[in-house]
Design a protein around this motif. Sequence first.
Motif, short mmCIF file in Angstrom:
data_model
loop_
_atom_site.label_atom_id
_atom_site.label_comp_id
_atom_site.label_asym_id
_atom_site.label_seq_id
_atom_site.Cartn_x
_atom_site.Cartn_y
_atom_site.Cartn_z
N THR A 1 25.55 14.44 -25.08
CA THR A 1 24.71 15.52 -25.59
C THR A 1 23.26 15.08 -25.47
O THR A 1 22.93 13.93 -25.76
CB THR A 1 25.05 15.81 -27.08
OG1 THR A 1 26.45 16.06 -27.19
CG2 THR A 1 24.27 16.99 -27.59
N THR A 2 22.42 16.01 -25.04
CA THR A 2 21.00 15.68 -24.90
C THR A 2 20.35 15.57 -26.28
O THR A 2 20.70 16.30 -27.20
CB THR A 2 20.27 16.74 -24.06
OG1 THR A 2 20.44 18.02 -24.67
CG2 THR A 2 20.80 16.77 -22.63
N LYS A 3 19.40 14.66 -26.39
CA LYS A 3 18.69 14.47 -27.66
C LYS A 3 17.47 15.38 -27.75
O LYS A 3 16.97 15.64 -28.83
CB LYS A 3 18.25 13.01 -27.79
CG LYS A 3 19.43 12.06 -27.98
CD LYS A 3 18.95 10.65 -28.17
CE LYS A 3 20.10 9.68 -28.36
NZ LYS A 3 19.63 8.29 -28.45
N HIS B 1 13.04 14.87 -23.95
CA HIS B 1 12.95 13.88 -22.87
C HIS B 1 12.90 14.59 -21.53
O HIS B 1 13.35 15.73 -21.39
CB HIS B 1 14.16 12.94 -22.90
CG HIS B 1 14.22 12.09 -24.13
ND1 HIS B 1 13.59 10.88 -24.23
CD2 HIS B 1 14.83 12.30 -25.32
CE1 HIS B 1 13.82 10.36 -25.42
NE2 HIS B 1 14.56 11.21 -26.11
N LYS C 1 17.34 19.87 -27.01
CA LYS C 1 18.31 19.13 -27.81
C LYS C 1 19.65 19.87 -27.87
O LYS C 1 19.69 21.10 -27.95
CB LYS C 1 17.77 18.94 -29.23
CG LYS C 1 18.67 18.15 -30.13
CD LYS C 1 18.07 17.98 -31.51
CE LYS C 1 19.01 17.17 -32.38
NZ LYS C 1 18.46 16.96 -33.71
N GLU D 1 17.93 6.74 -23.17
CA GLU D 1 17.63 7.15 -24.55
C GLU D 1 17.64 8.67 -24.73
O GLU D 1 17.61 9.16 -25.86
CB GLU D 1 16.26 6.59 -24.97
CG GLU D 1 15.07 7.14 -24.23
CD GLU D 1 14.85 6.55 -22.84
OE1 GLU D 1 14.01 7.10 -22.13
OE2 GLU D 1 15.51 5.55 -22.47
N ALA D 2 17.72 9.43 -23.65
CA ALA D 2 17.71 10.89 -23.72
C ALA D 2 19.07 11.47 -24.03
O ALA D 2 19.18 12.66 -24.31
CB ALA D 2 17.19 11.48 -22.41
N SER E 1 23.00 11.20 -25.99
CA SER E 1 23.88 10.66 -27.02
C SER E 1 25.29 10.67 -26.42
O SER E 1 25.81 11.74 -26.09
CB SER E 1 23.80 11.52 -28.27
OG SER E 1 24.68 11.06 -29.25
N ASP F 1 29.79 12.28 -27.61
CA ASP F 1 29.81 13.33 -28.64
C ASP F 1 30.75 14.45 -28.27
O ASP F 1 30.96 14.78 -27.18
CB ASP F 1 28.40 13.90 -28.84
CG ASP F 1 27.46 12.89 -29.46
OD1 ASP F 1 27.94 11.90 -29.99
OD2 ASP F 1 26.26 13.11 -29.39
#
Length: 105
Positions: free
Chosen positions: A25-27, A30, A68, A99-100, A102, A105
Amino acid sequence: MRILTITLLLTSVFITSNAYSLPATTKGGHVACISKDWYSDMVNFVASGDRDSFDSYIKMKRCVVVKKGLRVTVTDPPGMFGGTAGFIFKGQKFWTGREALSYGD
């Protein structure tokens, strides 16, 4: 012999398929680009403070600022020491920083 041939064919399919695909999943907030080289350029633009080039890549749709909560499929994980990950969203391949996303999930 026939079973051996079928087994070899199935093994070949599994080996050549991408075994590293995993959900993520995108945070949000970014940058992701449709080329790994363009993503690298964007990292350099940020590091050097080149806002005009950064904005140009966004305007030309080479890169986007990711929202997100988007569900994506990671096809090229960054690995233990890598910083760049490849993922697919709605059939389009993108590259972003580890880091972009997760993972799992």
